[in-house]
Design a protein around this motif. Structure first.
Motif, PDB file in Angstrom:
ATOM      1  N   HIS A  55       0.831  -1.208   0.000  1.00  0.00           N
ATOM      2  CA  HIS A  55       0.000   0.000   0.000  1.00  0.00           C
ATOM      3  C   HIS A  55       0.861   1.252   0.000  1.00  0.00           C
ATOM      4  O   HIS A  55       0.667   2.172  -0.797  1.00  0.00           O
ATOM      5  CB  HIS A  55      -0.933  -0.010   1.210  1.00  0.00           C
ATOM      6  N   ILE A  82      -1.647  -4.504   1.910  1.00  0.00           N
ATOM      7  CA  ILE A  82      -3.104  -4.492   1.809  1.00  0.00           C
ATOM      8  C   ILE A  82      -3.626  -5.884   2.126  1.00  0.00           C
ATOM      9  O   ILE A  82      -3.181  -6.881   1.536  1.00  0.00           O
ATOM     10  CB  ILE A  82      -3.551  -4.076   0.398  1.00  0.00           C
ATOM     11  N   ARG A  91      -7.769  -3.155   6.857  1.00  0.00           N
ATOM     12  CA  ARG A  91      -7.532  -2.977   5.428  1.00  0.00           C
ATOM     13  C   ARG A  91      -6.048  -2.981   5.089  1.00  0.00           C
ATOM     14  O   ARG A  91      -5.639  -3.485   4.038  1.00  0.00           O
ATOM     15  CB  ARG A  91      -8.158  -1.661   4.920  1.00  0.00           C
ATOM     16  N   THR A  92      -5.220  -2.389   5.928  1.00  0.00           N
ATOM     17  CA  THR A  92      -3.775  -2.384   5.713  1.00  0.00           C
ATOM     18  C   THR A  92      -3.076  -2.736   7.010  1.00  0.00           C
ATOM     19  O   THR A  92      -3.646  -2.577   8.107  1.00  0.00           O
ATOM     20  CB  THR A  92      -3.269  -1.013   5.226  1.00  0.00           C
TER      21      THR A  92
END
Length: 219
Positions: A55, A82, A91-92
């Protein structure tokens, strides 16, 4: 300074984490090693799913133990991956370097352990003076915070509690409870009521202020 990656890998990161040394520099009494993670990806700490989708990246500056009477700093590039799992709330996540340093820490684990030992031995101002001589360069409050953050010793449930010195401050009464069998301090308690609630023992007044185990019939 010339970068000999295998040498610096073995000196700084042996048995710690898989990293690649990219550059080494020395200036103004400080040696700085620039490094990054070697792994292709990492597992999400929440769902455990492996990811190699990057990411973004950011840098951590970690202070380490001194080297040849010079300050030592690791500038570590950390990737955020990610997590592709649809049902995962995260999400990350950042790639872990758990053996090198704790998350969000500014000191390496090695330096942190050294500060803990100095703090336990000498506490605040005296510990800060020794830390300065050793090249750690930390203040007394840093040492105290390291000691406070340590887990407390484990005690077995005492048979007899003694109430030692007490003080009244801001409308509350504080006392030090100890194991009466060997006089080891256990905790700072707010009078006998908290001691009774914590240990489930009876309080005997007035002279010795000992707290003894209730009889079997009362348990």
């Amino acid at each position: 300074m010339q970068t000999n990656a295998p040498f610096w890998d073995s000196l700084v990161f042996a048995g710690v984490d898989d990293v690649d040394v990219e550059a080494v520099s020395a200036a103004f009494g400080t040696v700085e090693v620039v490094a990054r993670g070697r792994a292709v990806g990492s597992a999400c700490p929440d769902c455990g799913r492996f990811s190699d989708r990057v990411h973004d990246r950011y840098q951590r500056r970690l202070k380490d133990l001194p080297l040849a009477e010079q300050g030592f700093v690791i500038r570590l590039t950390v990737r955020r991956f990610i997590c592709g799992a649809a049902d995962c709330p995260r999400r990350t996540f950042a790639e872990p370097f758990s053996r090198l340093a704790a998350p969000h820490a500014r000191f390496t684990t090695r330096l942190n352990h050294a500060l803990e030992r100095v703090g336990l031995a000498l506490a605040g101002r005296a510990g800060a003076r020794l830390a300065a001589q050793l090249g750690f360069g930390v203040g007394r409050m840093t040492l105290i915070r390291r000691v406070v953050a340590l887990p407390g010793p484990r005690f077995s449930t005492p048979r007899v509690l003694g109430v030692d010195d007490f003080a009244i401050r801001r409308g509350q009464t504080y006392s030090i409870t100890l194991d009466a069998s060997d006089d080891k301090p256990l905790a700072i308690e707010a009078v006998a009521e908290r001691a009774r609630a914590r240990y489930g023992h009876q309080v005997i007044y007035p002279a010795a202020l000992a707290i003894s185990s209730p009889p079997a019939s009362a348990r």
